[in-house]
Scaffold this motif. Structure first.
Motif, PDB file in Angstrom:
ATOM      1  N   GLY A 198       0.769  -1.235   0.000  1.00  0.00           N
ATOM      2  CA  GLY A 198       0.000   0.000   0.000  1.00  0.00           C
ATOM      3  C   GLY A 198       0.803   1.290   0.000  1.00  0.00           C
ATOM      4  N   ASP A 199       2.114   1.215  -0.175  1.00  0.00           N
ATOM      5  CA  ASP A 199       2.909   2.445  -0.293  1.00  0.00           C
ATOM      6  C   ASP A 199       3.130   2.709  -1.781  1.00  0.00           C
ATOM      7  N   PHE A 200       2.321   3.626  -2.332  1.00  0.00           N
ATOM      8  CA  PHE A 200       2.338   3.784  -3.784  1.00  0.00           C
ATOM      9  C   PHE A 200       3.328   4.831  -4.268  1.00  0.00           C
ATOM     10  N   GLU A 201       4.159   5.343  -3.335  1.00  0.00           N
ATOM     11  CA  GLU A 201       5.232   6.245  -3.747  1.00  0.00           C
ATOM     12  C   GLU A 201       6.404   5.428  -4.290  1.00  0.00           C
ATOM     13  N   LEU A 202       6.418   4.178  -3.878  1.00  0.00           N
ATOM     14  CA  LEU A 202       7.526   3.290  -4.209  1.00  0.00           C
ATOM     15  C   LEU A 202       7.639   3.047  -5.717  1.00  0.00           C
ATOM     16  N   GLN A 203       8.863   3.052  -6.234  1.00  0.00           N
ATOM     17  CA  GLN A 203       9.071   2.707  -7.637  1.00  0.00           C
ATOM     18  C   GLN A 203       9.137   1.182  -7.741  1.00  0.00           C
ATOM     19  N   TRP A 204       8.404   0.607  -8.655  1.00  0.00           N
ATOM     20  CA  TRP A 204       8.396  -0.859  -8.720  1.00  0.00           C
ATOM     21  C   TRP A 204       8.823  -1.400 -10.069  1.00  0.00           C
ATOM     22  N   GLU A 205       8.768  -0.551 -11.124  1.00  0.00           N
ATOM     23  CA  GLU A 205       9.006  -1.080 -12.466  1.00  0.00           C
ATOM     24  C   GLU A 205      10.407  -1.677 -12.614  1.00  0.00           C
ATOM     25  N   GLN A 206      11.407  -0.909 -12.116  1.00  0.00           N
ATOM     26  CA  GLN A 206      12.796  -1.308 -12.355  1.00  0.00           C
ATOM     27  C   GLN A 206      13.120  -2.699 -11.797  1.00  0.00           C
ATOM     28  N   ASP A 207      12.519  -2.985 -10.610  1.00  0.00           N
ATOM     29  CA  ASP A 207      12.881  -4.223  -9.932  1.00  0.00           C
ATOM     30  C   ASP A 207      12.494  -5.482 -10.703  1.00  0.00           C
ATOM     31  N   ILE A 208      11.405  -5.405 -11.464  1.00  0.00           N
ATOM     32  CA  ILE A 208      10.941  -6.637 -12.104  1.00  0.00           C
ATOM     33  C   ILE A 208      11.108  -6.624 -13.611  1.00  0.00           C
ATOM     34  N   LYS A 209      11.511  -5.476 -14.152  1.00  0.00           N
ATOM     35  CA  LYS A 209      11.597  -5.300 -15.599  1.00  0.00           C
ATOM     36  C   LYS A 209      12.413  -6.414 -16.267  1.00  0.00           C
ATOM     37  N   ASN A 210      13.708  -6.457 -15.913  1.00  0.00           N
ATOM     38  CA  ASN A 210      14.580  -7.397 -16.626  1.00  0.00           C
ATOM     39  C   ASN A 210      14.212  -8.847 -16.367  1.00  0.00           C
ATOM     40  N   TRP A 211      13.713  -9.140 -15.171  1.00  0.00           N
ATOM     41  CA  TRP A 211      13.285 -10.515 -14.863  1.00  0.00           C
ATOM     42  C   TRP A 211      12.202 -10.937 -15.834  1.00  0.00           C
ATOM     43  N   SER A 212      11.259 -10.025 -16.065  1.00  0.00           N
ATOM     44  CA  SER A 212      10.158 -10.367 -16.960  1.00  0.00           C
ATOM     45  C   SER A 212      10.643 -10.467 -18.399  1.00  0.00           C
ATOM     46  N   PHE A 213      11.596  -9.597 -18.763  1.00  0.00           N
ATOM     47  CA  PHE A 213      12.121  -9.661 -20.130  1.00  0.00           C
ATOM     48  C   PHE A 213      12.808 -11.007 -20.372  1.00  0.00           C
ATOM     49  N   VAL A 214      13.577 -11.443 -19.397  1.00  0.00           N
ATOM     50  CA  VAL A 214      14.279 -12.722 -19.559  1.00  0.00           C
ATOM     51  C   VAL A 214      13.268 -13.867 -19.652  1.00  0.00           C
ATOM     52  N   ALA A 215      12.239 -13.797 -18.809  1.00  0.00           N
ATOM     53  CA  ALA A 215      11.198 -14.830 -18.872  1.00  0.00           C
ATOM     54  C   ALA A 215      10.548 -14.829 -20.243  1.00  0.00           C
ATOM     55  N   TRP A 216      10.324 -13.631 -20.790  1.00  0.00           N
ATOM     56  CA  TRP A 216       9.718 -13.517 -22.129  1.00  0.00           C
ATOM     57  C   TRP A 216      10.593 -14.214 -23.166  1.00  0.00           C
ATOM     58  N   ILE A 217      11.905 -14.033 -23.046  1.00  0.00           N
ATOM     59  CA  ILE A 217      12.833 -14.678 -23.988  1.00  0.00           C
ATOM     60  C   ILE A 217      12.685 -16.196 -23.914  1.00  0.00           C
ATOM     61  N   PHE A 218      12.659 -16.720 -22.691  1.00  0.00           N
ATOM     62  CA  PHE A 218      12.517 -18.174 -22.537  1.00  0.00           C
ATOM     63  C   PHE A 218      11.198 -18.665 -23.131  1.00  0.00           C
ATOM     64  N   LEU A 219      10.136 -17.923 -22.866  1.00  0.00           N
ATOM     65  CA  LEU A 219       8.822 -18.327 -23.366  1.00  0.00           C
ATOM     66  C   LEU A 219       8.830 -18.351 -24.893  1.00  0.00           C
ATOM     67  N   THR A 220       9.424 -17.306 -25.494  1.00  0.00           N
ATOM     68  CA  THR A 220       9.482 -17.232 -26.957  1.00  0.00           C
ATOM     69  C   THR A 220      10.277 -18.409 -27.516  1.00  0.00           C
ATOM     70  N   ILE A 221      11.446 -18.666 -26.920  1.00  0.00           N
ATOM     71  CA  ILE A 221      12.268 -19.785 -27.395  1.00  0.00           C
ATOM     72  C   ILE A 221      11.514 -21.102 -27.214  1.00  0.00           C
ATOM     73  N   GLY A 222      10.866 -21.262 -26.066  1.00  0.00           N
ATOM     74  CA  GLY A 222      10.136 -22.495 -25.777  1.00  0.00           C
ATOM     75  C   GLY A 222       9.041 -22.753 -26.805  1.00  0.00           C
ATOM     76  N   ILE A 223       8.266 -21.732 -27.113  1.00  0.00           N
ATOM     77  CA  ILE A 223       7.176 -21.893 -28.076  1.00  0.00           C
ATOM     78  C   ILE A 223       7.749 -22.217 -29.459  1.00  0.00           C
ATOM     79  N   THR A 224       8.824 -21.501 -29.837  1.00  0.00           N
ATOM     80  CA  THR A 224       9.411 -21.733 -31.158  1.00  0.00           C
ATOM     81  C   THR A 224       9.969 -23.144 -31.280  1.00  0.00           C
ATOM     82  N   LEU A 225      10.640 -23.616 -30.240  1.00  0.00           N
ATOM     83  CA  LEU A 225      11.187 -24.973 -30.274  1.00  0.00           C
ATOM     84  C   LEU A 225      10.084 -26.005 -30.451  1.00  0.00           C
TER      85      LEU A 225
END
Lengths: 632, 137
Positions: A198-225
């Motif tokens: 409930g503290d909405f002053e907090l910045q949250w995007e940076q913390d999860i950005k790259n994690w999600s991008f990497v997951a996206w890469i795996f998902l893309t590779i997985g589907i393509t394979l």
């Protein structure tokens, strides 16, 4: 004995997770102790460690052919190479669920330990992750125990892995796919923790950005394979079947693609915050939905695991609970989340939001396509199935509109409105060029299919607008976002080649005797059946045909095979594929007739290679985006 | 509730309504892409018009597979009634006598013309509707 130890370790991990939850919930009523987090984190790390060791021991059991364990006995065999003994673990339900949990704990432990020691959301994220892991651990141990023994004595020989799964691409397809699916648990838990906190002053995007991008890469590779494997192994000559299980993989992919676009808008111009959070929650909810669809056996598909209502019910309950928990807290917090800023019409983020809506529409359409047969069956008792025509018809207009927005947004700026004049300037060259090329294709092929031409036109729109931008970059030094450009060129290419493939590819069935030569068409002028022989291999017999064809003035030798696996008695076809840059010649051997002749299926598939290239481009674009952020 | 917020809620609601309405409309206009599943008995009872594409599932009758040229003819049965099927092309690996099969095609002049044959990649596969029927027998 090792099996029991591994089982015990997994159980202990579950107990530790329960302890973490009880301990934190109980003490939260009092004031938070300073070392409460330290202790929870230590317990969590230990739980994860136990899971890893337990899985390591399971791998050992598989390698050492412990056929007293039901799962290993029914999916492995002593004759298998070590590599496939290991991959046989994720060739069916129990083992693949175990792998899923290992990845879940792996992502969680990496993420939690990367967070700053005093990060305000660390404890809540940890609790959310513990809850999710525990849910899956209990699912594994209660309904699908991979450690179950055959009592009192094991079998001497295992039943073998399904031969069509004895393949390098398929061996790494599930791990890649799971790494993708499960990777979004980070965004999910972190956003849920943020909303609870409930503290909405907090910045949250940076913390999860790259994690999600990497997951996206795996998902893309997985589907393509998976798609690549289906193409060369199943002998149908197709790469995408709109099968329910493919669809449930496509939904999180679309959601995560929407999520990262919205994340860019949210971090660049401070808009769409609530929407981005919603998507972050949605991705993992869709992964959970996918797990339910695949593992409950509710939908009949080539991928689905054995039908088991108990598993289905548990997964439905658990996924429903987790998703509703997150969505509930999101709905509760939404009034306080409204970003003060509104999206400027005509800005980059406005086009991006439009495409976000389109992606949600496609997710919804796929969802409908997957669940509609279930709804119809429960209402009227009729059994229906929804095939490719449904998806093609729905996707064509969506792709067209999305491509137009992508084209305009290439030149649009963040937070600044783009004038109509500029929009027309941007759109002029690509539109005219794409129309001309589309017409040329129609003229040259003489085949008409409205859906395919929409796809071709859309793909060209994206491709040309990025080429214009690249030229501008080279000669006028205008800025270009390399990662984004490469990824979108990949997307444009995908639309283009998939549509071209659908109008150009064709299939011929032949019935031919040994030493006979026939003409097939203008391209394949001679098709000779030269030889057929039986070869004995270690665990299967091979019927191998030798066919030489004369195609476009060149001689090509093809060796389609049929294999009969001894342990399972299963027959598989190995298609012979001769791939050139433009088209694949794909030959499958059929059956022998009473008069001694054989049937063959000859498929000419266009642009198949380019499908894999386009998906590689998307991954490359994403990698560049991640790397660029790290350096800047 | 603030007027601004109210407006936004309406906007979201409208977007949702329009998009889902669109999809539903498409779905209902796409009735031709829905394939109904039948067993041989059900198909023979129902009045199937030759232009309707349907899915037919059953067991391939033992000894009924006859191949000629690139065509395969066989009988599909649900142990009550049977239907002759003709198919042009290479049949899947798991297509064999006494095993389950699901086909997509048209029923005309007493013959089911299969355009696609699905045999699941599992040697023990039987269409779920059939395993149920078999238990009754």
């Amino acid at each position: 004995m090792i099996g029991e130890i591994a089982h015990f370790l997994s159980l202990s991990a579950a107990v530790l997770l329960i302890l973490i939850l009880i301990f934190n919930v109980f003490f939260s009523f009092n004031k938070i102790h300073s070392n409460q987090l330290t202790l929870s984190l230590r317990l969590f790390n230990q739980a994860c460690f136990l899971v890893f060791v337990s899985f390591g021991m399971y791998i050992y059991l598989a390698i050492s052919d412990d056929f007293s364990i039901v799962y290993i006995a029914s999916h492995s065999n002593s004759q298998l190479p070590v590599f496939y003994k290991v991959t046989s673990i994720w060739s069916a339900h129990e083992g693949s669920m175990f792998l899923w949990i290992v990845f879940l704990t792996g992502w969680s432990i990496l993420f939690l330990n990367s967070l700053n020691k005093n990060h305000p959301l660390k404890r809540l994220t940890l609790l959310m992750l513990s809850l999710i892991i525990l849910g899956f651990m209990l699912f594994l141990l209660i309904t699908s125990n991979p450690f179950e023994r055959i009592l009192p004595f094991g079998v001497i020989e295992g039943a073998d892995i399904n031969p069509i799964l004895q393949d390098p691409a398929l061996a790494i397809h599930p791990p890649m796919l799971y790494l993708g699916y499960v990777g979004f648990v980070i965004a999910f838990s972190y956003i849920t923790a943020y909303l609870f906190n409930g503290d909405f002053e907090l910045q949250w995007e940076q913390d999860i950005k790259n994690w999600s991008f990497v997951a996206w890469i795996f998902l893309t590779i997985g589907i393509t394979l998976g798609s690549w494997w289906a193409y060369y192994e199943l002998g149908w000559g197709g790469y995408w079947f709109w099968d329910p299980v493919e669809n449930v993989a496509l939904m999180p992919w679309l959601a995560s693609t929407a999520f990262m676009h919205s994340l860019f808008a949210s971090s660049k111009s401070n808009v769409l915050k609530a929407w981005t959070m919603f998507l972050g929650i949605l991705i993992f909810s869709l992964s959970l939905f996918g797990a339910f669809i695949v593992r409950s056996g509710i939908i009949d598909s080539v991928h689905s695991f054995a039908n088991d209502p108990e598993r289905g019910l548990y997964l439905l309950g658990f996924s429903g609970f987790i998703s509703l928990l997150a969505m509930g807290i999101f709905a509760y917090r939404i009034p306080s989340l409204n970003s003060s800023k509104l999206v400027v019409i005509g800005s980059k983020e406005s086009f991006l939001s439009m495409n976000n809506i389109l992606m949600i529409t496609s997710i919804f359409s796929i969802f409908l396509g997957v669940t509609y047969p279930l709804i119809i069956e429960s209402i009227s008792g009729d059994k229906v199935s929804i095939g490719p025509p449904y998806y093609n018809t729905i996707f064509a207009p969506i792709i067209l509109i999305a491509s137009i927005f992508i084209m305009i947004s290439v030149d649009a700026a963040w937070q600044r409105s783009m004038s109509l004049r500029n929009i027309s300037l941007t759109a002029a060259i690509p539109s005219v060029f794409s129309l001309i090329i589309t017409y040329v294709v129609w003229y040259a092929t003489g085949i008409f299919s409205i859906l395919a031409y929409i796809g071709i036109f859309s793909g060209l729109l994206i491709l040309t607008s990025y080429f214009v931008r690249v030229i501008n970059n080279l000669f006028n030094n205008r800025f270009i976002n390399k990662g984004s450009a490469i990824a979108h060129i990949g997307l444009g290419l995908l639309f283009f080649v998939v549509s071209m493939n659908s109008i150009l590819s064709y299939e011929k069935n032949l019935n031919i005797s040994l030493d006979q030569t026939v003409a097939v068409d203008e391209s394949v002028t001679a098709f000779s059946f030269d030889d057929i022989k039986v070869i004995k291999a270690s665990n299967h017999d091979i019927i191998s045909a030798e066919v030489s064809i004369r195609q476009d003035g060149k001689n090509v030798l093809l060796n389609p095979q049929k294999r009969k696996y001894i342990t399972r008695g299963q027959i598989t076809s190995e298609s012979a594929i001769q791939a050139t840059i433009l088209k694949d010649t794909y030959l499958t051997i059929g059956d022998q007739l009473e008069n001694g002749s054989w049937t063959f299926s000859l498929k000419i598939n266009y642009f198949i290679k380019w499908i894999w290239i386009s998906s590689a481009l998307m991954v490359l674009g994403m990698l560049i985006t991640i790397f660029k952020q790290k350096t800047s | 509730m603030l007027q601004v917020r109210k407006n936004r809620l309406w906007k979201i609601f409208t977007i949702f309504l329009v998009s889902s309405g669109g999809v539903f409309l498409i779905l209902f206009s796409l009735n031709s892409t829905l394939d109904l599943f039948y067993t041989p008995s059900e198909m023979l009872e129902a009045d199937i018009k030759p232009e309707y594409r349907i899915k037919l599932g059953g067991m391939v009758k033992n000894g009924s597979i006859k191949r000629k040229g690139t065509a395969t003819n066989f009988l599909v049965t649900d142990f009550v009634k049977e239907v002759p099927v003709t198919f042009n092309g290479v049949t899947p690996d798991l297509f064999k006598e006494d095993s389950g099969v699901v086909m997509l095609g048209y029923y005309l002049d007493g013959i089911f013309k299969a355009e696609e044959i699905f045999a699941k990649h599992d040697e023990n596969y039987m269409p779920p509707e059939l395993s149920f029927e078999e238990e009754k027998i």
